[in-house]
Design an enzyme around this catalytic site. Structure first.
Site, short mmCIF file in Angstrom:
data_model
loop_
_atom_site.label_atom_id
_atom_site.label_comp_id
_atom_site.label_asym_id
_atom_site.label_seq_id
_atom_site.Cartn_x
_atom_site.Cartn_y
_atom_site.Cartn_z
N SER A 8 105.73 71.72 44.27
CA SER A 8 104.45 71.86 43.58
C SER A 8 103.54 72.72 44.43
O SER A 8 103.79 72.92 45.62
CB SER A 8 103.81 70.49 43.36
OG SER A 8 102.50 70.62 42.84
N HIS A 9 102.46 73.18 43.85
CA HIS A 9 101.44 73.90 44.61
C HIS A 9 100.65 72.96 45.52
O HIS A 9 99.96 73.41 46.41
CB HIS A 9 100.47 74.60 43.66
CG HIS A 9 101.09 75.74 42.93
ND1 HIS A 9 101.94 75.56 41.86
CD2 HIS A 9 101.00 77.07 43.12
CE1 HIS A 9 102.35 76.73 41.43
NE2 HIS A 9 101.79 77.67 42.17
N SER A 10 100.77 71.67 45.28
CA SER A 10 99.99 70.69 46.02
C SER A 10 100.89 69.72 46.78
O SER A 10 101.73 69.04 46.20
CB SER A 10 99.12 69.90 45.04
OG SER A 10 98.54 68.79 45.68
N SER A 72 104.61 79.61 39.81
CA SER A 72 105.24 80.11 41.03
C SER A 72 105.99 79.03 41.80
O SER A 72 106.80 79.35 42.66
CB SER A 72 104.22 80.81 41.93
OG SER A 72 103.24 79.91 42.38
#
Length: 127
Positions: A8-10, A72
């Site tokens: 994940s982006h986080s 992404s």
């Protein structure tokens, strides 16, 4: 043993999902969950090399299943898979087309009872 990689982006998201899954599956020797959220330095984003390192750390697994959330994160997971040099490891690594939370949770629970990759992927059809 099945390896499950969360992307994940986080980092907070993947760490939270990892914590939830580990609470459910306990100390099962059949599944290992790895969190690869964020960029590795505390920022939001994704990091293909971090994902690659997670894949490589699971070389002893029978299968490596990657779950990503959006955009992404998926592209970085695909890039990491393209960077795998070991043919055997590349063959047993799969980016699963399923929601990050629900998919990874269902896969880990299935893997914790020693299911095969095929059984786990069948369960993904129900997620």
């Amino acid at each position: 043993m099945i390896g499950v990689i969360l992307v994940s982006h986080s980092e907070k998201i993947t760490e939270g999902v990892k914590e939830m899954i580990e609470e459910m599956v306990g100390d099962s020797p059949h599944v290992t969950i790895l969190s690869t959220g964020g960029t590795g330095d505390g920022r939001l984003g994704t990091n293909s090399l971090m994902i690659l390192e997670a894949i490589q750390s699971l070389e002893e697994a029978t299968d490596v299943l990657i779950f990503g959330d959006i955009g992404s994160a998926i592209l970085c997971a695909e890039t990491a898979m393209d960077l795998i040099e070991d043919d055997e490891l590349r063959e047993k690594t799969l980016l699963v087309d399923a929601p990050l939370v629900e998919g990874a949770f269902a896969a880990a629970v299935q893997a914790s009872v020693n299911c095969s990759r095929e059984d786990i992927l069948k369960e993904m059809a129900n997620v």
